[in-house]
Design an enzyme around this catalytic site. Structure first.
Site, PDB file in Angstrom:
ATOM      1  N   ASP A 177     -27.899 -20.268  17.942  1.00  0.00           N
ATOM      2  CA  ASP A 177     -29.325 -21.399  17.363  1.00  0.00           C
ATOM      3  C   ASP A 177     -29.663 -22.419  16.761  1.00  0.00           C
ATOM      4  O   ASP A 177     -29.224 -21.932  15.361  1.00  0.00           O
ATOM      5  CB  ASP A 177     -30.936 -20.263  16.860  1.00  0.00           C
ATOM      6  CG  ASP A 177     -31.003 -19.618  15.632  1.00  0.00           C
ATOM      7  OD1 ASP A 177     -30.077 -19.817  15.335  1.00  0.00           O
ATOM      8  OD2 ASP A 177     -32.466 -19.350  15.585  1.00  0.00           O
ATOM      9  N   TYR A 188      -5.856   9.354   1.483  1.00  0.00           N
ATOM     10  CA  TYR A 188      -5.904   9.242   2.854  1.00  0.00           C
ATOM     11  C   TYR A 188      -4.886  10.585   3.040  1.00  0.00           C
ATOM     12  O   TYR A 188      -4.109  10.045   2.551  1.00  0.00           O
ATOM     13  CB  TYR A 188      -6.306   8.232   4.113  1.00  0.00           C
ATOM     14  CG  TYR A 188      -5.429   7.500   4.251  1.00  0.00           C
ATOM     15  CD1 TYR A 188      -3.926   8.259   5.163  1.00  0.00           C
ATOM     16  CD2 TYR A 188      -5.095   6.361   3.638  1.00  0.00           C
ATOM     17  CE1 TYR A 188      -3.288   7.046   5.179  1.00  0.00           C
ATOM     18  CE2 TYR A 188      -4.025   5.249   3.587  1.00  0.00           C
ATOM     19  CZ  TYR A 188      -3.124   5.662   4.446  1.00  0.00           C
ATOM     20  OH  TYR A 188      -2.447   4.947   4.521  1.00  0.00           O
ATOM     21  N   HIS A 236       0.711  -1.321   0.118  1.00  0.00           N
ATOM     22  CA  HIS A 236      -0.239  -0.288  -0.124  1.00  0.00           C
ATOM     23  C   HIS A 236       0.872   1.380  -0.402  1.00  0.00           C
ATOM     24  O   HIS A 236       1.651   1.496   0.898  1.00  0.00           O
ATOM     25  CB  HIS A 236      -0.654   0.024   1.025  1.00  0.00           C
ATOM     26  CG  HIS A 236      -1.080   1.277   1.906  1.00  0.00           C
ATOM     27  ND1 HIS A 236      -2.138   2.063   0.947  1.00  0.00           N
ATOM     28  CD2 HIS A 236      -1.593   1.931   3.202  1.00  0.00           C
ATOM     29  CE1 HIS A 236      -2.940   3.173   1.366  1.00  0.00           C
ATOM     30  NE2 HIS A 236      -2.125   3.519   2.573  1.00  0.00           N
TER      31      HIS A 236
END
Length: 814
Positions: free
Chosen positions: A545, A256, A222
């Site tokens: 469940d 960013y 990255h």
């Protein structure tokens, strides 16, 4: 005293040592192949941006804990967290709408956030070109973690309680005896341990392999770049504070930004995926030279630099001075990996964990080790969540790269993978394609969502059954055909492919006692009984469940919720009892609707009448000559059966039912209709409506608990609990305007204040209005008025009694 070896002295390993020693486990040794404290892993170069808001409640809670913990850490007077806030800007209308959705997540999960206009964006980030943004999501508690400094603080604190950190020590082997870990072998000798936890980041694959454990992780590079001096930043920050502007995300361009005193750091996900083979640590590790930092590829960053200058024009007066391609860990679904090896007890992993979630995940792992359970539900990060097909290296490689590509994309909750597909198909798949099935994918399975062959039926629907048009977001991956499929299930007969629902066979002497001790309901019934029951954890949280069919005295078919249940059963199964995953070798068709018996009975010599096969009973039979096991169950609330057979007989079974059903107008129906019908009946979906964070009475499934039957896991923890004592309840809501269909995770307001969040939602075709289930305070009763926030607007809803359809179960018990 439990002896623990943690492999990896980065941000995860250091956090875990701190969390364990804080809980009294002091015989903790942290090993790393690199030098201390800068070991050369991802932590050493991480830019440290902590954005808390996430579609996952679990991941948001982990990030929030990281912020809280790091805010209280310092090293020699220097802070480990700079709470500058976080801003996510929208440069498109679609992103601006998505930020409204993200603001809803923040509200649902208790994070202080607000949407701000362009003027406030410019006040908070003066370098922005205001003409390029619509607004932003602002979270004042986000900020910058100084990861390498935090490691020092955490290590010092852990060492003060007895832990020791050992660097330049490479783990080369795992010692074990009797199926349990006993220590690790290293190039510096052996270290004895009762528990070993791999927190090795992108080296985790090879360490997992030492225990025979497949770790589905792909290291990817990255890009991170630093500009030269930015004139507009000169004088704003000091070397100590480093940053004062909020951390900034420009997700429309996969970028960013953060300050480095008077320079800007820029991270980019806009480039091609770059898988890497991790190497070891050889030689000296420095801040600019470490195995997790690869050479910068300028050509990959060039488009991102141009986009950066458009958003932040001040960058036009500087240039990129340095950069590197840093290695991070990605997984097939983007989540972290936490769990214990099925084959070597005591060997755990905590991998693919970014700085953002590091403290939270370390806390959860420490709770698992010390107390046996995490306060935060972990099913989204449990390493055992993946099916076998998803562990193939080719699958991990392709899907992890796709997650890199999509990391900042606006993704719909139903967004399917485009590739790989057709990995797992039921025996009915060819017929479903002929009927124009629109497939979505889950767990590698192709699952029909609706069938285009049913399109003509929409024109035949009663006017009151036609739902209003949906908005553009809710209308994605949806069709009005779903209404026709729901109507035909309620009024005729439909075939549902239930094959992907996971099932295991539990057999052998002691099988009954084994299942009795794990589940809440009474299973000691006659052969042919079918029981809905729960598996709890020690604190009374709902682990799963399940539906248990007693096929023989010592043979049970258990319908479960996924591979997590298989791993759990295998982890506690006693000698002499076998747990076999039968899903791939069998198939199941749900035949449901008021005409179901008219379809099935003429094809079988066995008695399918109500008296011959009562509700919640099972039997072996032949249908059109095909040997089957029929369970009188209905997850859609209509007469019918789950009909199982072996995979080789599946197509013949489908064809026989389809052919015989033509005179009755039989249709094939998909998951969208199924979901609508199950919500009308109030049937819960584990992992969505309830998790380990909820007890049975809060979740509305207390009817499946029989304390008088004897001991079972979690029994003592829920003693005295009732629905009346529950501080929160899973409630059924109906949307007052009759048209707004929400999709889940939206915040719910009571008396104007956020009080809960939506779990499942769908349009209820039988009742003619949208349905949403939501967690709300126990004081909010039936008939109460609430509001659901949907993309920034409040939608009125009413708490309704449940089930909404057929409360007396007359339709099922015909």
């Amino acid at each position: 005293m439990t002896r623990v070896v943690i492999i990896g002295a980065g941000i995860v390993g250091a956090n875990l040592a701190d969390e364990l020693t804080a809980r009294g486990w002091t015989d903790v040794t942290v090993l790393d192949q690199g030098p201390l404290p800068l070991t050369g892993g991802s932590t050493s170069h991480a830019p440290g941006l902590v954005f808390q808001t996430n579609p996952s409640k679990t991941m948001t809670e982990f990030a929030r804990y990281t912020v809280e913990k790091f805010s209280g850490l310092e090293v020699d007077g220097l802070p480990c967290f700079n709470q500058v806030g976080g801003m996510e800007v929208a440069s498109t209308a679609a992103r601006w709408q998505d930020l409204h959705r993200k603001h809803g997540w923040a509200t649902s999960w208790g994070v202080d956030a607000r949407l701000i206009d362009v003027d406030e964006c410019l006040r908070r980030w003066p370098l922005l070109d205001g003409s390029r943004v619509h607004g932003a999501l602002y979270v004042p508690t986000d900020g910058l973690a100084k990861a390498s400094r935090a490691v020092v603080a955490l290590a010092r604190r852990a060492e003060s309680r007895g832990a020791r950190f050992v660097g330049s020590t490479k783990v080369t082997g795992l010692k074990q005896a009797g199926g349990r870990v006993t220590g690790v072998e290293t190039d510096q000798g052996e270290f004895t341990a009762d528990v070993v936890v791999s927190c090795a980041g992108f080296w985790g694959v090879e360490l997992g392999a030492l225990a025979g454990m497949t770790v589905p992780l792909l290291p990817l590079a990255h890009q991170y770049a630093k500009t030269g001096q930015v004139a507009d930043l000169v004088g704003r920050n000091t070397e100590t504070s480093e940053a004062s502007l909020p951390i900034l995300r420009h997700q429309d361009q996969d970028l960013y930004f953060r300050e480095h005193v008077d320079r800007l750091g820029i991270g980019s996900y806009a480039h091609r995926p770059m898988p890497v083979e991790p190497g070891g640590v050889d030689g000296e590790v420095t801040e600019s030279s470490m195995p997790s930092m690869l050479p910068f590829t300028d050509e990959d960053f060039a488009p991102s630099w141009e986009q950066s200058k458009l958003l932040l024009p001040a960058l036009g007066r500087t240039k990129v001075e340095e950069g590197f391609n840093g290695i991070f860990s990605f997984t097939p679904d983007g989540g972290s990996l936490v769990g214990e090896s099925e084959h070597v007890r005591g060997f755990w992993i905590a991998e693919a964990v970014w700085v953002t979630h590091s403290a939270g995940i370390a806390k959860a792992v420490a709770e698992l080790l010390v107390h046996g359970r995490s306060e935060t539900d972990l099913h989204e990060v449990d390493v055992h969540r993946f099916e076998e097909v998803q562990l193939a290296p080719e699958y991990v490689r392709e899907t992890s790269q796709q997650n890199f590509v999509e990391i900042y994309d606006v993704l719909h909750p139903l967004q399917p993978k485009l590739s790989p597909r057709d990995l797992r198909v039921s025996p009915f798949h060819a017929r479903q394609r002929e009927l124009g099935a629109v497939f979505l994918e889950a767990g590698g399975w192709e699952r029909p969502h609706w069938f285009e062959a049913n399109a003509p039926l929409v024109k035949q629907l009663p006017h009151e059954y036609l739902p209003p048009a949906r908005d553009a977001w809710a209308g994605q991956f949806h069709s009005p055909i779903v209404a026709a499929e729901a109507w035909h299930t309620r009024n005729g007969v439909a075939l549902y492919d239930m094959t992907p629902l996971k099932r295991v066979e539990v057999s052998g002497p002691g099988a009954l006692e084994f299942l009795q001790g794990l589940t809440t309901n009474q299973l000691d019934k006659s052969v042919g009984s079918v029981t809905y029951t729960l598996m709890l954890d020690d604190a009374g949280g709902v682990r799963s469940d399940v539906t248990v069919a007693r096929l023989e005295a010592d043979v049970f078919q258990v319908g479960i919720n996924g591979n997590l249940d298989v791993a759990y059963l295998n982890s506690v199964v006693p000698q002499g009892v076998r747990v076999s995953d039968t899903t791939g070798g069998t198939c199941c068709v749900g035949v449901w609707g008021p005409l179901a018996r008219d379809l099935v009975q003429p094809l079988s010599a066995e008695d399918f009448s109500h008296a011959g096969l009562k509700y919640f009973r099972a039997r072996s039979a032949r249908i059109a000559g095909v040997p089957v096991t029929a369970l009188r169950l209905s997850y859609v609330g209509e007469l019918g059966w789950e009909i199982y057979t072996s995979a080789d007989n599946g197509l013949r079974l489908w064809d026989a039912l389809w052919s015989a059903g033509q005179r009755l107008g039989v249709i094939a129906a998909g998951r969208a209709a199924f979901n609508s019908l199950r919500l009308e009946k109030g049937y819960r979906l584990w992992g969505t409506d309830l998790t380990t964070e909820h007890d049975p009475y809060e979740a509305g499934v207390g009817f499946a608990v029989r304390p008088a039957k004897g001991p079972f896991v979690g029994r003592d923890a829920i003693e005295g609990h009732t629905e009346d004592t529950a501080a929160r309840r899973l409630r059924c809501l109906t949307v007052d305007d009759g048209r707004t269909v929400v999709l889940g995770k939206e915040p719910v307001f009571v008396d104007g204040a956020p009080a809960g969040y939506v779990t499942s939602a769908a349009y209820g075709y039988t009742i003619g209005r949208p349905i949403a289930y939501a967690w709300l305070p126990g004081t909010v009763g039936i008939g109460a008025s609430v509001e659901i926030e949907y993309f920034g607007r409040r939608v009125a809803a009413t708490v309704a009694d449940e089930p909404l359809v057929d409360p007396g179960l007359d339709r099922i018990r015909r």
